[in-house]
Design an enzyme around this catalytic site. Structure first.
Site, PDB file in Angstrom:
ATOM      1  N   HIS A  80       3.615  14.964   0.922  1.00  0.00           N
ATOM      2  CA  HIS A  80       2.930  13.931   1.039  1.00  0.00           C
ATOM      3  C   HIS A  80       4.314  13.079   1.515  1.00  0.00           C
ATOM      4  O   HIS A  80       5.011  12.400   0.636  1.00  0.00           O
ATOM      5  CB  HIS A  80       2.477  12.922  -0.360  1.00  0.00           C
ATOM      6  CG  HIS A  80       1.689  11.664  -0.103  1.00  0.00           C
ATOM      7  ND1 HIS A  80       0.639  11.587  -0.964  1.00  0.00           N
ATOM      8  CD2 HIS A  80       2.101  10.466   0.235  1.00  0.00           C
ATOM      9  CE1 HIS A  80       0.337  10.095  -0.244  1.00  0.00           C
ATOM     10  NE2 HIS A  80       1.100  10.063   0.355  1.00  0.00           N
ATOM     11  N   HIS A  82       5.484  10.034   4.969  1.00  0.00           N
ATOM     12  CA  HIS A  82       5.039   8.785   5.687  1.00  0.00           C
ATOM     13  C   HIS A  82       6.468   9.032   6.625  1.00  0.00           C
ATOM     14  O   HIS A  82       7.475   8.400   6.685  1.00  0.00           O
ATOM     15  CB  HIS A  82       5.012   7.914   5.623  1.00  0.00           C
ATOM     16  CG  HIS A  82       3.531   7.270   4.096  1.00  0.00           C
ATOM     17  ND1 HIS A  82       2.449   7.213   4.720  1.00  0.00           N
ATOM     18  CD2 HIS A  82       3.262   7.462   2.903  1.00  0.00           C
ATOM     19  CE1 HIS A  82       0.673   7.187   3.928  1.00  0.00           C
ATOM     20  NE2 HIS A  82       1.977   7.290   2.849  1.00  0.00           N
ATOM     21  N   LYS A 168      -6.882  14.035   4.988  1.00  0.00           N
ATOM     22  CA  LYS A 168      -6.566  13.091   3.784  1.00  0.00           C
ATOM     23  C   LYS A 168      -7.941  12.237   3.891  1.00  0.00           C
ATOM     24  O   LYS A 168      -8.723  11.303   5.127  1.00  0.00           O
ATOM     25  CB  LYS A 168      -5.385  12.068   4.795  1.00  0.00           C
ATOM     26  CG  LYS A 168      -5.049  10.838   3.567  1.00  0.00           C
ATOM     27  CD  LYS A 168      -4.512  11.786   2.158  1.00  0.00           C
ATOM     28  CE  LYS A 168      -4.561  10.523   1.092  1.00  0.00           C
ATOM     29  NZ  LYS A 168      -3.025   9.832   1.342  1.00  0.00           N
ATOM     30  N   HIS A 205      -6.790   9.375  -1.800  1.00  0.00           N
ATOM     31  CA  HIS A 205      -6.014   8.921  -2.317  1.00  0.00           C
ATOM     32  C   HIS A 205      -6.852   7.947  -3.504  1.00  0.00           C
ATOM     33  O   HIS A 205      -8.043   8.328  -2.975  1.00  0.00           O
ATOM     34  CB  HIS A 205      -5.892   7.403  -1.513  1.00  0.00           C
ATOM     35  CG  HIS A 205      -5.135   6.352  -1.805  1.00  0.00           C
ATOM     36  ND1 HIS A 205      -4.142   5.891  -1.666  1.00  0.00           N
ATOM     37  CD2 HIS A 205      -5.470   5.046  -2.917  1.00  0.00           C
ATOM     38  CE1 HIS A 205      -3.282   4.762  -2.384  1.00  0.00           C
ATOM     39  NE2 HIS A 205      -4.467   4.837  -3.332  1.00  0.00           N
ATOM     40  N   HIS A 243      -0.250  11.939  -5.731  1.00  0.00           N
ATOM     41  CA  HIS A 243       0.395  10.430  -5.784  1.00  0.00           C
ATOM     42  C   HIS A 243      -0.178   9.863  -7.336  1.00  0.00           C
ATOM     43  O   HIS A 243      -0.649   8.890  -7.942  1.00  0.00           O
ATOM     44  CB  HIS A 243       0.800   9.517  -5.281  1.00  0.00           C
ATOM     45  CG  HIS A 243      -0.319   9.088  -4.624  1.00  0.00           C
ATOM     46  ND1 HIS A 243      -1.550   8.396  -4.481  1.00  0.00           N
ATOM     47  CD2 HIS A 243      -0.045   8.751  -3.371  1.00  0.00           C
ATOM     48  CE1 HIS A 243      -2.341   8.296  -4.052  1.00  0.00           C
ATOM     49  NE2 HIS A 243      -1.056   8.471  -2.193  1.00  0.00           N
ATOM     50  N   ASP A 317       4.889  11.087  -1.380  1.00  0.00           N
ATOM     51  CA  ASP A 317       5.275   9.167  -0.873  1.00  0.00           C
ATOM     52  C   ASP A 317       5.891   8.716  -0.535  1.00  0.00           C
ATOM     53  O   ASP A 317       5.476   7.524  -0.318  1.00  0.00           O
ATOM     54  CB  ASP A 317       3.764   9.011  -1.675  1.00  0.00           C
ATOM     55  CG  ASP A 317       3.254   7.872  -1.391  1.00  0.00           C
ATOM     56  OD1 ASP A 317       2.648   7.337  -0.296  1.00  0.00           O
ATOM     57  OD2 ASP A 317       2.778   6.689  -2.533  1.00  0.00           O
TER      58      ASP A 317
END
Length: 419
Positions: A80, A82, A168, A205, A243, A317
């Site tokens: 995970h 970004h 996702k 999520h 997460h 994350d």
């Protein structure tokens, strides 16, 4: 590629010198990219170390292994991450390529990666943005699509053939750039059936977005209202609850969910609780979604991560935002940990006297869940030493801007000495 811009709110910023022409921003509504001049380093104030107030740090370097201890683990994977877009991607990769063998990159850019073509274009951008070092040659970006109400089964089949590992699922409005996400999961059932048919991953999520639901209760309710019905509706679909942040999520994954449902855990949710974010003053660089919870939840997450159960694995994350957008009246959600993620996980495991469980959590269980080759230390390894080092106050982030990393200006007890 379109450089992602984040969002705006109507709250008046109390420090107008931070934002020229009274531009107010946060991660809620789309905002056009301002001129680079408006965000130059000249307009940014000197970094202000966030005071600890009355809340002590959870990190206790005197606990666990003695100074000088070394451990070697297979090179970790991050399921995970970004990477952002434009020039900011290169800044992220400077850290990510040194920390991880593989990173699963999140698709919540602007515009989001809703098609195979967009995902492959972004993967090419990542590959072109790699730093010039030996770590980059071994680094593997892993891609997923952004699930929407309109994602088709045909798009899923196309993605699988192109090497994309899954999708996702962002509930619409749950986090940064999620406004294009899913409004009704049942509208996605044809796409989920295709995922199941092709043995692909549904990354989730796991929070409801009903504004009437307290922000600290959104994950447990999502499990009851969404996860459990999905598990029943799709009996072989692989899922990752990303997460996780609550004891309820730990208990569900550990004791009730089938083996095909597993969870990733961030290092900041292992090390911090909501008191660290709120007591003695608000610390914007600890603000994330899902939000930090009470200490009972942090302890449950740490127990799960260090249990040796293959149902839990590393997913940072790590979410970079410009400092100017974090230290604002309406600040962005996201904690940047790519600069020292493995050191932070090691610190958490060390305080739990569980360094022997670190390698499997970081380097084995995630790869197994995603059906990828599991590295051994002989394939590629990372060595860490218990030797404190000070985190810089900031890092460059794109053209003329900076980000503030987790533990800026503080010491981390463990350091990577070889990878």
């Amino acid at each position: 590629m379109v450089t992602p811009w984040y969002f705006r709110c109507s709250i008046r910023a109390p420090q107008p010198h931070l934002l020229r022409n009274s531009v107010r921003r946060c991660c809620i509504q789309r905002k056009h990219h301002p001129s680079s001049q408006a965000l130059s380093l000249r307009q940014q104030p000197p970094h202000r170390t966030m005071v600890s107030g009355t809340t002590p740090s959870i990190i206790q370097p005197d606990k666990g292994a003695p100074l000088g201890t070394r451990i070697t683990i297979p090179m970790p994977d991050d399921f995970h991450h970004h990477g952002r877009d434009g020039a900011k991607t290169a800044a992220v990769l400077e850290h990510a390529t040194k920390q991880f063998h593989r990173c699963l990159f999140m698709p919540n850019l602007v515009p989001p990666l809703t098609t195979t073509e967009k995902a492959l274009e972004y993967k090419a951008h990542i590959q072109k943005s790699m730093p010039s070092n030996s770590d980059s040659e071994k680094f593997e970006p892993v891609m997923v699509l952004y699930l929407t109400d309109h994602t088709t089964a045909e798009e899923i089949y196309k993605a699988q053939e192109a090497g994309i590992v899954g999708v996702k699922y962002y509930p619409a409005g749950a986090t940064t750039n999620s406004q294009f996400g899913v409004s009704d999961i049942q509208k996605c059932y044809p796409a989920l059936q295709a995922l199941q048919d092709r043995d692909m991953m549904l990354c989730i999520h796991s929070e409801v977005t009903d504004p009437k639901i307290d922000i600290f209760d959104r994950e447990p309710l999502f499990i009851e209202e969404i996860i459990k019905p999905l598990v029943n509706a799709f009996p072989t679909l692989k899922m990752t609850m990303e997460h996780i942040s609550t004891k309820q999520a730990v208990d569900y994954v550990m004791n009730e969910a089938p083996d095909r449902v597993k969870a990733s855990i961030t290092c900041h949710h292992l090390l911090y609780n909501r008191n660290h974010m709120l007591v003695g003053g608000i610390r914007p660089h600890l603000y994330c979604l899902p939000i930090l919870k009470a200490e009972i939840h942090r302890k449950a997450l740490l127990d799960a991560a260090t249990s040796g159960s293959p149902k839990f694995f590393l997913g940072t994350d790590s979410a970079p935002h410009m400092t100017i957008l974090k230290e604002a009246a309406c600040g962005c959600a996201g904690v940047y940990t790519a600069h020292a993620a493995v050191e932070l996980y090691t610190t958490a495991f060390d305080m739990a006297n569980a360094l022997d469980k670190l390698g499997d959590f970081c380097s084995k269980f995630g790869a197994q869940h995603y059906g990828m080759p599991v590295l051994t230390a002989s394939d590629r390894s990372m060595t860490l030493e218990k030797r404190p080092w000070k985190v810089p106050d900031s890092y460059a982030f794109g053209s003329g801007t900076t980000l503030t990393p987790l533990m800026a200006g503080e010491e981390i007890p463990w350091a990577v000495v070889e990878s």
